[in-house]
Design a protein around this motif. Structure first.
Motif, PDB file in Angstrom:
ATOM      1  N   LEU A  83      -4.155   2.045  -9.414  1.00 52.27           N
ATOM      2  CA  LEU A  83      -4.705   2.258  -8.066  1.00 52.27           C
ATOM      3  C   LEU A  83      -6.068   1.612  -7.878  1.00 52.27           C
ATOM      4  O   LEU A  83      -6.413   1.195  -6.785  1.00 52.27           O
ATOM      5  N   THR A  84      -6.836   1.539  -8.961  1.00 58.37           N
ATOM      6  CA  THR A  84      -8.229   1.120  -8.763  1.00 58.37           C
ATOM      7  C   THR A  84      -8.561  -0.265  -9.276  1.00 58.37           C
ATOM      8  O   THR A  84      -9.614  -0.787  -8.968  1.00 58.37           O
ATOM      9  N   GLU A 119       0.141   4.336  -3.369  1.00 56.35           N
ATOM     10  CA  GLU A 119      -0.758   5.498  -3.414  1.00 56.35           C
ATOM     11  C   GLU A 119      -0.091   6.764  -2.864  1.00 56.35           C
ATOM     12  O   GLU A 119      -0.115   7.796  -3.539  1.00 56.35           O
ATOM     13  N   PRO A 120       0.518   6.699  -1.657  1.00 59.52           N
ATOM     14  CA  PRO A 120       1.204   7.932  -1.213  1.00 59.52           C
ATOM     15  C   PRO A 120       2.338   8.342  -2.145  1.00 59.52           C
ATOM     16  O   PRO A 120       2.612   9.529  -2.315  1.00 59.52           O
ATOM     17  N   ILE A 130      -1.657  14.266   1.839  1.00 62.04           N
ATOM     18  CA  ILE A 130      -2.673  13.204   1.904  1.00 62.04           C
ATOM     19  C   ILE A 130      -2.252  12.107   2.882  1.00 62.04           C
ATOM     20  O   ILE A 130      -1.108  11.657   2.874  1.00 62.04           O
ATOM     21  N   HIS A 167       0.812  -1.228   0.000  1.00 59.25           N
ATOM     22  CA  HIS A 167       0.000   0.000   0.000  1.00 59.25           C
ATOM     23  C   HIS A 167       0.844   1.276   0.000  1.00 59.25           C
ATOM     24  O   HIS A 167       0.372   2.329   0.411  1.00 59.25           O
ATOM     25  N   ARG A 217      -1.823   5.606 -13.799  1.00 57.52           N
ATOM     26  CA  ARG A 217      -1.948   5.684 -12.341  1.00 57.52           C
ATOM     27  C   ARG A 217      -3.319   5.196 -11.889  1.00 57.52           C
ATOM     28  O   ARG A 217      -3.447   4.462 -10.908  1.00 57.52           O
ATOM     29  N   GLU A 218      -4.333   5.632 -12.609  1.00 59.26           N
ATOM     30  CA  GLU A 218      -5.699   5.318 -12.193  1.00 59.26           C
ATOM     31  C   GLU A 218      -5.969   3.817 -12.202  1.00 59.26           C
ATOM     32  O   GLU A 218      -6.495   3.260 -11.240  1.00 59.26           O
ATOM     33  N   THR A 260     -13.250   7.500  -0.611  1.00 51.92           N
ATOM     34  CA  THR A 260     -11.848   7.416  -1.030  1.00 51.92           C
ATOM     35  C   THR A 260     -11.706   7.816  -2.503  1.00 51.92           C
ATOM     36  O   THR A 260     -10.739   8.491  -2.873  1.00 51.92           O
ATOM     37  N   THR A 316      -3.323   8.523   3.355  1.00 52.93           N
ATOM     38  CA  THR A 316      -4.125   7.492   2.687  1.00 52.93           C
ATOM     39  C   THR A 316      -4.701   6.532   3.722  1.00 52.93           C
ATOM     40  O   THR A 316      -4.263   6.504   4.874  1.00 52.93           O
ATOM     41  N   SER A 321      -4.438   3.357   4.127  1.00 56.68           N
ATOM     42  CA  SER A 321      -3.376   2.536   4.722  1.00 56.68           C
ATOM     43  C   SER A 321      -2.116   3.382   4.744  1.00 56.68           C
ATOM     44  O   SER A 321      -1.821   4.045   3.759  1.00 56.68           O
ATOM     45  N   LEU A 366       2.425   7.886  -5.462  1.00 54.00           N
ATOM     46  CA  LEU A 366       1.827   8.521  -6.651  1.00 54.00           C
ATOM     47  C   LEU A 366       1.181   9.866  -6.307  1.00 54.00           C
ATOM     48  O   LEU A 366       0.932  10.671  -7.200  1.00 54.00           O
ATOM     49  N   ALA A 367       0.914  10.076  -5.032  1.00 54.16           N
ATOM     50  CA  ALA A 367       0.310  11.355  -4.622  1.00 54.16           C
ATOM     51  C   ALA A 367       1.340  12.476  -4.528  1.00 54.16           C
ATOM     52  O   ALA A 367       0.978  13.633  -4.337  1.00 54.16           O
ATOM     53  N   LEU A 397      -5.148  11.864  -8.155  1.00 55.12           N
ATOM     54  CA  LEU A 397      -4.643  10.501  -8.329  1.00 55.12           C
ATOM     55  C   LEU A 397      -5.436   9.786  -9.421  1.00 55.12           C
ATOM     56  O   LEU A 397      -4.901   8.952 -10.136  1.00 55.12           O
ATOM     57  N   ILE A 398      -6.702  10.098  -9.514  1.00 50.55           N
ATOM     58  CA  ILE A 398      -7.528   9.561 -10.602  1.00 50.55           C
ATOM     59  C   ILE A 398      -8.345  10.710 -11.187  1.00 50.55           C
ATOM     60  O   ILE A 398      -8.594  11.706 -10.510  1.00 50.55           O
ATOM     61  N   ARG A 447      -9.329  10.653  -3.937  1.00 49.94           N
ATOM     62  CA  ARG A 447      -8.372  10.376  -5.018  1.00 49.94           C
ATOM     63  C   ARG A 447      -8.563  11.345  -6.181  1.00 49.94           C
ATOM     64  O   ARG A 447      -7.591  11.759  -6.806  1.00 49.94           O
TER      65      ARG A 447
END
Lengths: 265, 322
Positions: A261-262, A114-115, B91, A111, A257-258, B54, B93, B95, A117-118, B63-64, B58
């Motif tokens: 992540l999803t 995500e941070p 951010i 996990h 990225r999307e 979430t 997140t 987790s 990519l942020a 992010l998306i 994002r």
């Protein structure tokens, strides 16, 4: 560039804390260095003059590689050691797969993606950092292994003719140019696969398929279909440049990225 | 807080996100979200699991991308200035997602570099000390408790001093003490004037920390201050504890203007009204004149949980009805 260096440092800090990975990175190059030296030593000790060496012993095309002024033993040694050229080329292909195939999917499973990519990092910076972090140790280990091999040659009493052949253009192109190009391709394939799958083991298995072309070359040479010489190596390098460009383009355009992540659960 | 005078840190208009899955029906995660969050505001985003909270975070952190609609974050438009958005927001997140083999300070050092922080060492030290992790700075994060990881993740989100923070379930899974520490730190951030967009399941936490609450389930159902939501859903109710209750005392109270409802519960009168400040003295006078002994008077305060559950029930009923 600053972000790329940060990613490289981060990857190395993580990877090199794992002793098993360190072991794997150093073990294989050592084996690939020692094995040809042992083979060369025993071929020089166990064989006679072998001046009557013929196509029964090596493929007919290979006799041309040996050329004039080379004894039968030396020709046989060159034939044997030429198979190990492909082994040296495998080092920068196999080593980074472990690191690269884990690079994205590993971040997914922990996990941490995500941070990451942020942050303001661009996709190119992220992929370049990950690629270089995996490729550089492999390229350096490949060169280091070849350096050790060269140092070992006079120690085991290898003849000047064989050393001349090994330090010739074919080998230098293979080790210094083709190897790094293959490392870049295999790393990019591994990262590409890593960003598409959810399990590091799957990523590693798929990425390992990249060794198949090398094995193909190896068997083709053993069977006498081809003989690796300067022309073959230059053609191979040309092809690898195209493959690298394609892989880098594919990696950066397909890395979404999307989706990462999803769509991974 | 005067929301009129200050700029909007988040503005969305009809923000929608629909996930398309092969061989399956599209999933509308966020539908037509129109929202604004002002500078310095703590905005609580409440909703059940899978509500799209979430996904919203994002989208707002670039992010998306949204399927349709627009969003401006910190003055930048989502989809046009994504790098600027990512650079300017912090951010946390859902987790923590730390590098387990690396030390706490190394983890922060990496992110400080990625956020282009000028004084990397200074910022890393500052937040390690501020969040009580200084003594464990050289330990691998793998050895940290969940609370410590969460604090480290908060430190990571703050390294570049963003004025806008997105906190996704900041106290989820933490023990009460760790949760309290995280909450008090969020309170500190609020006091510093930072804008906070917080997704949470913890309704008490939202009640205590948030200036406004958005109740969300794929679409925004309600948005207001906790106090206004209480008023909207339940009105204001005052409880009069009496020694005895006689039904005859109630008629003069029912006739008072502004009394919406009156119930007797044991020896208590529960009166729903518009404006207790005006009506309470009148009711007390009427009761005393009727001969009632008033033991004490208090306002019935509905928890945010009541508000949330009632809103969710209403929404479910609306969905069934139509």
């Amino acid at each position: 560039m600053k972000h790329i260096i940060t990613i490289i440092k981060k990857e190395w800090a993580e990877v090199f804390k794992n002793r098993m990975v360190l072991f794997m990175i150093s073990f294989m190059p050592l084996i690939f260095t020692i094995l040809p030296l042992v083979m060369l030593y025993f071929t020089s000790q166990g064989m006679g003059d072998m001046s009557d060496i013929s196509t029964a012993d090596v493929p007919v095309q290979f006799l041309e590689v040996c050329g004039e002024g080379i004894t039968g033993t030396e020709c046989m040694q060159i034939y044997v050691v030429n198979q190990f050229l492909l082994m040296f080329m495998l080092i920068p292909v196999i080593i980074p797969v472990t690191i690269a195939s884990y690079s994205i999917v590993g971040e997914k499973t922990t996990h941490s993606l995500e941070p990451l990519l942020a942050t303001p990092i661009t996709t190119f910076e992220l992929l370049a950092g990950k690629s270089l972090a995996a490729a550089l140790p492999a390229i350096i280990m490949g060169w280091f292994a070849f350096g050790l091999f060269l140092l070992g040659l006079p120690i085991i009493g290898t003849s000047a003719a064989v050393i001349d052949y090994i330090t010739g253009l074919t080998w230098l192109l293979a080790i210094l140019v083709a190897g790094p190009l293959m490392a870049i391709a295999s790393v990019n394939l591994a990262i590409f696969v890593s960003s598409r799958v959810n399990d590091p083991r799957v990523a590693e298995q798929i990425s390992a398929l990249f060794i198949l072309p090398i094995l193909g070359l190896l068997f083709a040479q053993l069977a006498g279909v081809i003989v690796i010489n300067v022309m073959v190596m230059l053609s191979f390098i040309g092809s690898m440049i195209l493959v690298d460009i394609g892989m880098i383009y594919l990696g950066t355009t397909i890395f979404q990225r999307e989706n990462i992540l999803t769509r991974w659960k | 807080m005067c929301l009129d005078l200050i700029q909007e840190m988040i503005e969305t208009k009809d923000l929608t996100k629909i996930f398309t899955i092969k061989k399956a029906a599209d999933i509308p995660a966020v539908v037509g979200l129109t929202l604004s969050v002002a500078e310095g505001e703590v905005f609580g985003f409440l909703g059940p699991n899978g509500a799209g909270k979430t996904t919203t975070v994002r989208m707002l952190t670039s992010l998306i991308g949204p399927t349709s609609g627009t969003a401006r974050v910190n003055g930048f438009t989502v989809g046009e200035a994504d790098q600027d958005i990512r650079r300017s927001v912090g951010i946390l997140t859902e987790s923590p997602g730390m590098y387990e083999r690396l030390s706490a300070s190394k983890n922060l050092d990496i992110y400080a570099h990625l956020y282009d922080v000028a004084d990397v060492d200074g910022q890393v030290d500052k937040y390690l000390r501020m969040l009580g992790l200084w003594s464990r700075r050289d330990d691998p994060v793998g050895s940290f408790s969940k609370g410590m990881r969460q604090k480290l993740a908060i430190a990571r989100a703050l390294l570049h001093e963003p004025q806008l923070l997105f906190l996704d379930e900041p106290t989820s899974g933490l023990d009460p003490e760790a949760a309290r520490l995280v909450r008090s730190f969020i309170q500190e951030l609020r006091d510093q004037g930072r804008t906070i967009f917080m997704c949470t399941h913890n309704l008490n936490e939202a009640d205590r920390l948030c200036d406004r609450i958005g109740i969300f389930k794929s679409r925004l159902i309600e948005v207001d201050t906790p106090e206004n939501l209480r008023k909207k859903l339940f009105g204001r109710k005052v409880v009069f504890h009496l020694r005895e209750v006689h039904p005859g005392w109630l008629d003069p109270i029912r006739e008072l203007e502004g009394v919406l409802d009156l119930q007797i519960v044991d020896k208590k009168l529960v009166i729903a009204m518009d404006n207790p400040d005006i009506l309470n003295p009148q009711i007390i006078r009427a009761l005393v004149q009727s001969g009632a002994d008033i033991l004490f008077v208090g306002e019935l305060r509905h928890s945010l949980e009541d508000i949330y559950l009632q809103t969710m029930r209403d929404t479910a009923e609306e969905e069934v009805a139509g």
